[in-house]
Enzyme design. Structure first.
Site, PDB file in Angstrom:
ATOM      1  N   THR A  15       0.667  -1.291  -0.134  1.00 38.81           N
ATOM      2  CA  THR A  15      -0.011   0.002  -0.194  1.00 38.81           C
ATOM      3  C   THR A  15       0.740   1.288  -0.058  1.00 38.81           C
ATOM      4  O   THR A  15       0.460   2.203  -0.623  1.00 38.81           O
ATOM      5  CB  THR A  15      -1.119  -0.078   1.222  1.00 38.81           C
ATOM      6  OG1 THR A  15      -1.920  -1.142   1.098  1.00 38.81           O
ATOM      7  CG2 THR A  15      -1.695   1.300   1.384  1.00 38.81           C
ATOM      8  N   GLN A 281      -4.856 -20.217  18.862  1.00 38.53           N
ATOM      9  CA  GLN A 281      -5.757 -19.228  17.999  1.00 38.53           C
ATOM     10  C   GLN A 281      -5.751 -17.801  18.610  1.00 38.53           C
ATOM     11  O   GLN A 281      -6.195 -16.883  17.962  1.00 38.53           O
ATOM     12  CB  GLN A 281      -6.808 -19.961  17.689  1.00 38.53           C
ATOM     13  CG  GLN A 281      -7.062 -21.060  17.106  1.00 38.53           C
ATOM     14  CD  GLN A 281      -8.644 -21.702  16.946  1.00 38.53           C
ATOM     15  OE1 GLN A 281      -9.718 -21.001  17.522  1.00 38.53           O
ATOM     16  NE2 GLN A 281      -8.805 -22.881  16.356  1.00 38.53           N
TER      17      GLN A 281
HETATM   18  N1  ASP Z   1      -2.887  -5.470   0.126  1.00 38.10           N
HETATM   19  C1  ASP Z   1      -1.984  -4.551   0.526  1.00 38.10           C
HETATM   20  C2  ASP Z   1      -0.646  -5.421   0.762  1.00 38.10           C
HETATM   21  O1  ASP Z   1      -0.343  -6.192   1.575  1.00 38.10           O
HETATM   22  C3  ASP Z   1      -2.156  -4.150   1.904  1.00 38.10           C
HETATM   23  C4  ASP Z   1      -1.077  -3.116   2.635  1.00 38.10           C
HETATM   24  O2  ASP Z   1      -0.066  -3.099   1.960  1.00 38.10           O
HETATM   25  O3  ASP Z   1      -1.446  -2.444   3.339  1.00 38.10           O
HETATM   26  O4  ASP Z   1       0.242  -5.159  -0.363  1.00 38.10           O
END
Ligand code: ASP
Length: 351
Positions: A15, A281
């Site tokens: 992200t 868990q």
């Molecule tokens: N889907 C993204 C990833 O893992 C989520 C993130 O980076 O926060 O690349």
């Protein structure tokens, strides 16, 4: 010219480095951008008293992360080890805990920081956590430039906390406090003045650094749940070439005690010679296998205790030990041994 610490930034996507798929439509799904598209947003790095060099890997959503990619990251670190003070890996949050745990095992005799960071909101957005995470994380990769102690670990920096990589878990899919350090204190805190918990940091190795180059993929991880069908367990345990399973059980390591469940465990351990590791868990705590009869029966059946390891660390450690060519008994022994600070083995069965 005075000496400036050099940090190798390894960009893998996530992200932090994503942009909307459709230019101009901020609601379209995020996709990883190339580094050149992000340059304007990371120009603040130039103001820091260090030098950064970028190594761009295939930018991915970390949902696509896999053991080959981990081995590639380890190789980049190995090939550049002598030229940098530290390494900073930019990575998606979804599988960051797995990658951090994998690197903790793959990098042997580490004496330099390997810091992993990412973000919940892209660095290109006006309001984001990415710039903050990046600016702080890079400091731990070049500690002397900032008068900080050396932290020679594979560690995750996220939202003001530096966490041992093999103790990390993603606990929030949106919030800035996306990671928790399970069963171990944070290595450092940057909410205000930087505090480093020096007592608990691993010592730099004086032996020669090298990397491991194999991971076993024929492993599996699953949760038990009320009503889990023995036939489905049999189906899993019978997978050809399967070598090990991480079993996520209830609470302190408990599972059903009925004959049909225990018969499947017996089949997996005695007949299929699988390494079965019991982890909880729960987010915190761990397995005390003899606390309840419902856990002791697994122990009697040859399931080994993962103590307070996270499922992420247990799974990757299993890949690492089996990939290193250890036999079943040695793998079982080493799974229960502290190799990189991932496990606290002292869990006496006392009330
Ligand atoms: N889907 C993204 C990833 O893992 C989520 C993130 O980076 O926060 O690349």
């Amino acid at each position: 010219m005075s000496y400036r610490e050099k940090v190798c930034i390894i960009y893998t996507g996530g992200t932090l480095g994503m942009l909307p798929k459709e230019t101009g439509d901020s609601c379209s799904p995020l996709v990883p951008a190339e580094w050149k598209e992000l340059k304007e947003f990371v120009s603040f790095l130039k103001r820091l008293p260090l030098e950064t060099v970028l190594y761009e890997m295939d930018p991915i959503d970390s949902s696509n992360m896999n053991p080959d990619y981990w081995l590639d990251i380890a190789k980049v670190i190995k090939d550049n080890y002598n030229d940098y003070s530290g390494f900073l890996i930019l990575h998606g949050t979804d599988t960051m805990a797995y990658t951090a745990a994998a690197l903790s095992f793959l990098l042997e005799n580490l004496s330099k920081p390997v810091i992993i960071t990412g973000a919940q909101i892209p660095i290109s957005a006006a309001r984001n956590d990415a710039a903050q995470n990046l600016a702080s994380a890079v400091m731990f990769a070049a500690p002397y430039a900032f008068g900080l102690p050396l932290i020679p670990e594979a560690a995750i920096f996220f939202n003001n906390k530096l966490i041992r990589g093999n103790r990390a878990k993603k606990i929030d899919s949106f919030g800035y406090a996306g990671f928790d350090s399970c069963n171990y204190p944070a290595l450092a805190d940057t909410a205000g003045d930087i505090f480093v918990n020096e007592q608990i940091i691993r010592k730099p190795s004086e032996k020669g650094f090298f990397i491991h180059r194999k991971l076993e993929r024929e492993v599996f991880l699953f949760d038990i749940f009320p009503g889990i069908a023995p036939e489905i367990m049999r189906y899993i345990f019978n997978i050809p070439n399967l070598k090990g399973v991480v079993l996520k059980t209830y609470g302190a390591g408990n599972a059903p005690t009925n004959d049909s469940f225990l018969k499947e465990i017996e089949f997996a351990v005695d007949k299929k010679k699988l390494v079965i590791v019991n982890v909880t868990q729960c987010i915190r705590g761990g397995v005390k296998p003899a606390r309840y009869d419902a856990g002791a029966k697994l122990l009697d059946g040859g399931v080994i205790s993962g103590a307070d390891m996270t499922p992420e660390a247990a799974l990757v450690k299993l890949m690492f030990l089996l990939g290193s060519g250890h036999d079943v008994e040695t793998t079982k022994r080493l799974m229960q041994k502290d190799l990189r600070g991932e496990i606290c083995v002292d869990t006496p069965n006392k009330l």
